[in-house]
Design a protein around this motif. Structure first.
Motif, PDB file in Angstrom:
ATOM      1  N   ILE A  22       2.176  10.600   0.642  1.00  0.00           N
ATOM      2  CA  ILE A  22       3.177  11.667   0.704  1.00  0.00           C
ATOM      3  C   ILE A  22       4.355  11.230   1.564  1.00  0.00           C
ATOM      4  O   ILE A  22       5.522  11.391   1.186  1.00  0.00           O
ATOM      5  N   SER A  23       4.055  10.652   2.722  1.00  0.00           N
ATOM      6  CA  SER A  23       5.111  10.203   3.625  1.00  0.00           C
ATOM      7  C   SER A  23       5.970   9.123   2.984  1.00  0.00           C
ATOM      8  O   SER A  23       7.205   9.143   3.089  1.00  0.00           O
ATOM      9  N   ARG A  24       5.324   8.199   2.277  1.00  0.00           N
ATOM     10  CA  ARG A  24       6.064   7.118   1.614  1.00  0.00           C
ATOM     11  C   ARG A  24       6.980   7.680   0.534  1.00  0.00           C
ATOM     12  O   ARG A  24       8.120   7.224   0.376  1.00  0.00           O
ATOM     13  N   THR A  25       6.516   8.661  -0.177  1.00  0.00           N
ATOM     14  CA  THR A  25       7.325   9.277  -1.228  1.00  0.00           C
ATOM     15  C   THR A  25       8.545   9.984  -0.641  1.00  0.00           C
ATOM     16  O   THR A  25       9.648   9.911  -1.195  1.00  0.00           O
ATOM     17  N   LEU A  26       8.352  10.656   0.484  1.00  0.00           N
ATOM     18  CA  LEU A  26       9.450  11.393   1.105  1.00  0.00           C
ATOM     19  C   LEU A  26      10.479  10.455   1.723  1.00  0.00           C
ATOM     20  O   LEU A  26      11.685  10.700   1.639  1.00  0.00           O
ATOM     21  N   ASN A  27      10.006   9.382   2.352  1.00  0.00           N
ATOM     22  CA  ASN A  27      10.902   8.489   3.073  1.00  0.00           C
ATOM     23  C   ASN A  27      11.503   7.390   2.211  1.00  0.00           C
ATOM     24  O   ASN A  27      12.583   6.889   2.506  1.00  0.00           O
ATOM     25  N   ASN A  28      10.788   7.028   1.147  1.00  0.00           N
ATOM     26  CA  ASN A  28      11.281   5.959   0.274  1.00  0.00           C
ATOM     27  C   ASN A  28      10.814   6.211  -1.154  1.00  0.00           C
ATOM     28  O   ASN A  28       9.867   5.583  -1.640  1.00  0.00           O
ATOM     29  N   GLU A  30      11.730   5.371  -4.010  1.00  0.00           N
ATOM     30  CA  GLU A  30      11.716   4.258  -4.960  1.00  0.00           C
ATOM     31  C   GLU A  30      10.445   3.409  -4.851  1.00  0.00           C
ATOM     32  O   GLU A  30      10.154   2.606  -5.736  1.00  0.00           O
ATOM     33  N   SER A  31       9.683   3.582  -3.753  1.00  0.00           N
ATOM     34  CA  SER A  31       8.510   2.743  -3.530  1.00  0.00           C
ATOM     35  C   SER A  31       7.264   3.237  -4.262  1.00  0.00           C
ATOM     36  O   SER A  31       6.233   2.565  -4.244  1.00  0.00           O
ATOM     37  N   VAL A  32       7.346   4.411  -4.883  1.00  0.00           N
ATOM     38  CA  VAL A  32       6.186   4.939  -5.604  1.00  0.00           C
ATOM     39  C   VAL A  32       6.558   5.126  -7.076  1.00  0.00           C
ATOM     40  O   VAL A  32       7.736   5.136  -7.436  1.00  0.00           O
ATOM     41  N   SER A  33       5.552   5.290  -7.898  1.00  0.00           N
ATOM     42  CA  SER A  33       5.803   5.430  -9.333  1.00  0.00           C
ATOM     43  C   SER A  33       6.461   6.770  -9.647  1.00  0.00           C
ATOM     44  O   SER A  33       6.245   7.760  -8.920  1.00  0.00           O
ATOM     45  N   PRO A  34       7.257   6.848 -10.698  1.00  0.00           N
ATOM     46  CA  PRO A  34       7.882   8.118 -11.088  1.00  0.00           C
ATOM     47  C   PRO A  34       6.849   9.212 -11.338  1.00  0.00           C
ATOM     48  O   PRO A  34       7.084  10.381 -11.005  1.00  0.00           O
ATOM     49  N   GLU A  35       5.687   8.836 -11.902  1.00  0.00           N
ATOM     50  CA  GLU A  35       4.648   9.828 -12.200  1.00  0.00           C
ATOM     51  C   GLU A  35       4.119  10.455 -10.912  1.00  0.00           C
ATOM     52  O   GLU A  35       3.968  11.675 -10.810  1.00  0.00           O
ATOM     53  N   LEU A  36       3.848   9.622  -9.892  1.00  0.00           N
ATOM     54  CA  LEU A  36       3.354  10.153  -8.620  1.00  0.00           C
ATOM     55  C   LEU A  36       4.425  10.980  -7.931  1.00  0.00           C
ATOM     56  O   LEU A  36       4.141  12.037  -7.353  1.00  0.00           O
TER      57      LEU A  36
END
Length: 347
Positions: A22-28, A30-36
């Motif tokens: 969750i933190s990675r998605t909020l802060n960056n 682009e680092s996670v998949s579009p689906e997630l």
């Protein structure tokens, strides 16, 4: 009763991932998949989770805030550009912080200092007329910045925009190709405005290549306001009619509107008595009668690409340091061949 607050653990449990995801998605993002990213965004919306911006800034050393300093909000071109920029940054999870400089480099430097003190991650500036103090500040704080509205591939810092000198040259050359030899210019104030200065240089170069010159009495600088543009046109047309130019290049479309209005007031037939050339291609330019011939600047693209440069730079991805946009001639009703000598007439 005070409602129970929703935390990052609640979101993680709802999605079935770790809090780190969750933190990675909020802060960056682009680092996670579009689906997630879509699943997490949906969970945040459903649970009503509001991320703690201060905590995120402490953990990532980023506030996800981009600053932009423009000369004024009293200009449709800037308003459109800022709207495009904000739309792009919002999709990337960034906040836009906006300020104005009034075309004053010292004011711009002070506003930039204020933004830096509030933790901006990157900065967008208009043009390249900045103080040395501002450049030192951004370098010492390692804050990436990009100049919009100019294209300077020979400079060591980022730029996104058109070649103002070349575009103005093309505008003036078009009038010469129509047969005009008596060409004037109502330009923007060139002091602290490298875009305006470049456009004047382009007009002078086109004239010089054809053995012509910009007569002092046919060159006027005015602020970017309709009233001032009308006053400038009034001065241009204050001499006896045989001493008027047959065509006028304007520093932007707003100035061109003022010239059109004043030409009508003097009973001139545009374009046959006076051809008028704009610059920017604002929305109103195609709706006027006569509609305005102008140079089209892709404003949305300029500001969006500036945002893209900063977002990529901040995420450690490769980003082109310079990007030139295509400024193209749009021929409409406000230009034509000049009347034969002695053929002018009032309506």
């Amino acid at each position: 009763m005070k409602p129970k607050s929703v935390g990052i653990r609640d979101v993680a449990k709802h999605v079935g991932v770790s809090t780190a995801s969750i933190s990675r998605t909020l802060n960056n993002p682009e680092s996670v998949s579009p689906e997630l990213r879509m699943r997490i965004d949906a969970a945040i919306a459903e649970l009503g989770y509001i991320p703690d911006a201060a905590a995120r800034a402490l953990s990532s050393r980023r506030t996800r805030t981009i600053g932009a300093i423009i000369p004024t909000v009293d200009n449709a071109m800037f308003a459109r550009g800022i709207e495009a920029l904000q739309s792009y940054l919002s999709l990337q999870g960034y906040l836009l912080l906006l300020s104005t400089s009034g075309y004053d480099p010292e004011t711009e430097a002070r506003q930039a200092q204020n933004m830096v003190s509030r933790g901006i991650d990157g900065l967008i500036l208009r043009g390249d007329m900045h103080t040395d103090a501002l450049r030192r500040l951004l370098a010492s704080q390692r804050i990436p910045f990009v100049n919009v509205g100019v294209y300077h591939p020979d400079k060591p810092y980022a730029s996104v925009g058109g070649n103002n000198e070349a575009a103005a040259y093309r505008a003036c050359r078009y009038l010469i190709e129509l047969g005009h030899t008596r060409i004037g210019m109502v330009a923007a104030i060139s002091s602290n405005n490298d875009r305006a200065t470049a456009r004047v240089s382009g007009v002078r170069r086109a004239l010089a290549e054809h053995g012509l010159s910009l007569k002092p009495e046919w060159y006027i600088e005015v602020p970017y306001h309709l009233d001032d543009a009308r006053q400038g046109a009034r001065s241009l047309l204050s001499s006896p009619r045989e001493g008027w130019p047959t065509a006028v290049v304007c520093g932007n479309d707003v100035i061109a509107y003022g010239v059109l209005l004043e030409a009508e007031r003097h009973g001139l037939d545009v374009p046959h008595d006076l051809s008028v050339m704009g610059f920017d291609d604002l929305e109103w330019s195609r709706h006027l009668r006569p509609s305005l011939t102008t140079m089209h600047v892709p404003t949305d693209e300029v500001w969006t690409r500036a945002g893209e440069y900063l977002v990529k730079s901040l995420s450690g991805r490769a980003a082109a340091l310079h990007h030139e946009v295509d400024v193209s001639l749009v021929v409409r009703e406000s230009t034509s061949r000049p009347r034969p000598a002695g053929g002018r007439k009032a309506r």
